[in-house]
Design a protein around this motif. Sequence first.
Motif, PDB file in Angstrom:
ATOM      1  N   GLY A 166       4.046  35.636  45.977  1.00 15.45           N
ATOM      2  CA  GLY A 166       4.232  35.047  47.301  1.00 15.45           C
ATOM      3  C   GLY A 166       5.518  35.434  48.013  1.00 15.45           C
ATOM      4  O   GLY A 166       5.507  35.900  49.138  1.00 15.45           O
ATOM      5  N   ARG A 167       6.656  35.281  47.334  1.00 16.62           N
ATOM      6  CA  ARG A 167       7.970  35.474  47.980  1.00 16.62           C
ATOM      7  C   ARG A 167       8.951  35.960  46.911  1.00 16.62           C
ATOM      8  O   ARG A 167       9.149  35.271  45.909  1.00 16.62           O
ATOM      9  CB  ARG A 167       8.422  34.148  48.596  1.00 16.62           C
ATOM     10  CG  ARG A 167       9.691  34.185  49.390  1.00 16.62           C
ATOM     11  CD  ARG A 167      10.006  32.756  49.864  1.00 16.62           C
ATOM     12  NE  ARG A 167      11.216  32.707  50.656  1.00 16.62           N
ATOM     13  CZ  ARG A 167      11.242  32.737  51.985  1.00 16.62           C
ATOM     14  NH1 ARG A 167      10.118  32.808  52.677  1.00 16.62           N
ATOM     15  NH2 ARG A 167      12.392  32.664  52.640  1.00 16.62           N
ATOM     16  N   THR A 180       7.795  38.896  51.860  1.00 12.61           N
ATOM     17  CA  THR A 180       6.535  38.172  51.849  1.00 12.61           C
ATOM     18  C   THR A 180       5.433  39.184  52.171  1.00 12.61           C
ATOM     19  O   THR A 180       5.716  40.366  52.345  1.00 12.61           O
ATOM     20  CB  THR A 180       6.551  37.030  52.885  1.00 12.61           C
ATOM     21  OG1 THR A 180       6.973  37.557  54.157  1.00 12.61           O
ATOM     22  CG2 THR A 180       7.527  35.920  52.464  1.00 12.61           C
ATOM     23  N   SER A 181       4.205  38.720  52.258  1.00 13.87           N
ATOM     24  CA  SER A 181       3.124  39.666  52.546  1.00 13.87           C
ATOM     25  C   SER A 181       2.194  39.110  53.619  1.00 13.87           C
ATOM     26  O   SER A 181       2.095  37.892  53.827  1.00 13.87           O
ATOM     27  CB  SER A 181       2.337  39.975  51.271  1.00 13.87           C
ATOM     28  OG  SER A 181       1.642  38.824  50.823  1.00 13.87           O
ATOM     29  N   TYR A 182       1.509  40.038  54.295  1.00 13.19           N
ATOM     30  CA  TYR A 182       0.507  39.653  55.302  1.00 13.19           C
ATOM     31  C   TYR A 182      -0.596  40.713  55.312  1.00 13.19           C
ATOM     32  O   TYR A 182      -0.402  41.844  54.851  1.00 13.19           O
ATOM     33  CB  TYR A 182       1.145  39.492  56.678  1.00 13.19           C
ATOM     34  CG  TYR A 182       1.440  40.790  57.410  1.00 13.19           C
ATOM     35  CD1 TYR A 182       0.681  41.189  58.507  1.00 13.19           C
ATOM     36  CD2 TYR A 182       2.498  41.632  57.014  1.00 13.19           C
ATOM     37  CE1 TYR A 182       0.949  42.375  59.191  1.00 13.19           C
ATOM     38  CE2 TYR A 182       2.773  42.804  57.695  1.00 13.19           C
ATOM     39  CZ  TYR A 182       1.998  43.172  58.785  1.00 13.19           C
ATOM     40  OH  TYR A 182       2.259  44.343  59.448  1.00 13.19           O
ATOM     41  N   CYS A 211      10.360  33.628  59.838  1.00 11.11           N
ATOM     42  CA  CYS A 211      11.046  34.738  59.173  1.00 11.11           C
ATOM     43  C   CYS A 211      12.534  34.680  59.510  1.00 11.11           C
ATOM     44  O   CYS A 211      12.923  34.470  60.668  1.00 11.11           O
ATOM     45  CB  CYS A 211      10.463  36.071  59.631  1.00 11.11           C
ATOM     46  SG  CYS A 211       8.944  36.542  58.783  1.00 11.11           S
ATOM     47  N   CYS A 252       8.056  40.067  62.734  1.00 17.43           N
ATOM     48  CA  CYS A 252       7.778  38.826  62.009  1.00 17.43           C
ATOM     49  C   CYS A 252       8.581  37.697  62.660  1.00 17.43           C
ATOM     50  O   CYS A 252       9.807  37.600  62.471  1.00 17.43           O
ATOM     51  CB  CYS A 252       8.176  38.961  60.542  1.00 17.43           C
ATOM     52  SG  CYS A 252       7.798  37.496  59.546  1.00 17.43           S
ATOM     53  N   ASP A 272       8.185  41.198  56.077  1.00 17.98           N
ATOM     54  CA  ASP A 272       6.830  40.778  55.777  1.00 17.98           C
ATOM     55  C   ASP A 272       6.021  42.056  55.533  1.00 17.98           C
ATOM     56  O   ASP A 272       5.702  42.792  56.475  1.00 17.98           O
ATOM     57  CB  ASP A 272       6.257  39.981  56.959  1.00 17.98           C
ATOM     58  CG  ASP A 272       5.149  39.030  56.556  1.00 17.98           C
ATOM     59  OD1 ASP A 272       5.042  38.715  55.354  1.00 17.98           O
ATOM     60  OD2 ASP A 272       4.395  38.595  57.453  1.00 17.98           O
ATOM     61  N   THR A 291      -0.036  43.742  52.402  1.00 23.36           N
ATOM     62  CA  THR A 291      -0.400  43.390  51.025  1.00 23.36           C
ATOM     63  C   THR A 291      -0.379  44.630  50.127  1.00 23.36           C
ATOM     64  O   THR A 291      -0.026  44.539  48.945  1.00 23.36           O
ATOM     65  CB  THR A 291      -1.799  42.746  50.985  1.00 23.36           C
ATOM     66  OG1 THR A 291      -2.747  43.610  51.641  1.00 23.36           O
ATOM     67  CG2 THR A 291      -1.797  41.388  51.674  1.00 23.36           C
ATOM     68  N   GLN A 337      14.648  39.317  56.224  1.00 23.98           N
ATOM     69  CA  GLN A 337      13.324  39.187  55.650  1.00 23.98           C
ATOM     70  C   GLN A 337      12.392  40.302  56.139  1.00 23.98           C
ATOM     71  O   GLN A 337      12.423  40.705  57.296  1.00 23.98           O
ATOM     72  CB  GLN A 337      12.710  37.826  56.003  1.00 23.98           C
ATOM     73  CG  GLN A 337      11.347  37.596  55.372  1.00 23.98           C
ATOM     74  CD  GLN A 337      10.835  36.178  55.573  1.00 23.98           C
ATOM     75  OE1 GLN A 337      11.600  35.283  55.956  1.00 23.98           O
ATOM     76  NE2 GLN A 337       9.561  35.948  55.306  1.00 23.98           N
TER      77      GLN A 337
END
Length: 319
Positions: free
Chosen positions: A212-213, A130-132, A191, A187, A197, A200, A195
């Motif tokens: 997104g995922r 995923t991204s943050y 999470c 995370c 994160d 971006t 996983q």
Amino acid sequence: MSMRATRRAARSRRRRIGLTGGAVLALVAVGVLVHLVTASPPGPGTDTGRAAATPAADARTAVPAPAPTPPATASVAASARTSPSATAAATTAAAAAARPSATGTGRPVSATAALAGRIRPQTRYRGVATSYDAGDGDGACLYGPADDLMVAAMNTTDYESAQACGAYVLVRTSGGASVTVRIVNECPSPCTPGQLDLSTQAFAKLADLSAGRIPITWELVSPRTVGTLSVRYKTGSSRYWCAIQVIGHRNPVARLETRTAGGWRRLPRADYNYFLAEDGGGCGGAIRITDIYGEQLTVDGIALRPDAVQATRVQFAAH
């Protein structure tokens, strides 16, 4: 002239010649005698006569008297004028002494990473990405702002109370895209194990942010392009309490020890990525850092200066 008169004249000439020759011989004999008397060596105690008889060649081969020693002030001034390199060398040596020194202990390194936690080398993990918004690149590992935003947050299970901090992992998609990121954050739930994160910026290397995922695999790596590591004491550290952090390490750090009067002391690691000496034992002294492969680096000369990143001249070996 009669024959008798002629003979008497001849005898008279011979007598004059003989007298003349004798006189000459007498004069020669007198000269030789005088020469022998004047050239004969003087007797003992006549130093003046012996000095006068010494050949000139002896004066040329005699050892000269040593020159007078110049005053100390003059020699110091000459050194200052003629030895600028000595001054530069002394300045360089003093600067080097002020910098932390570090050495390896020569302990055998394990290829199996016996000190690793959940994240082990030569093991591929499956999960999702995923991204943050990573902001300035700081996170739960408290490394501070980063110029390189290829970073990620590790799920709580694999974060393992900060043991994953600073680890480099290679992330791949099924389509063949890949990116290497450094773990700087945690995370939390939701999470799940496996996983990641990603920032971006890192996620965009694998897929469009709108995805997104995405499913991924990832594994621990030991990049060769990493510089030397640094050490930092946490804000509030003193000789009575301190917390120590290692920054910029190529491989995950397994242990940190301080040297005390009783020997090396292993410090516990807090989940915010500092090793704690709650009674101050060894604070400000030598530090020994061990990676998951068992390689040890001993660093000395780290000043007890809170919140100051102090560089060393060493790094763990690449694997």
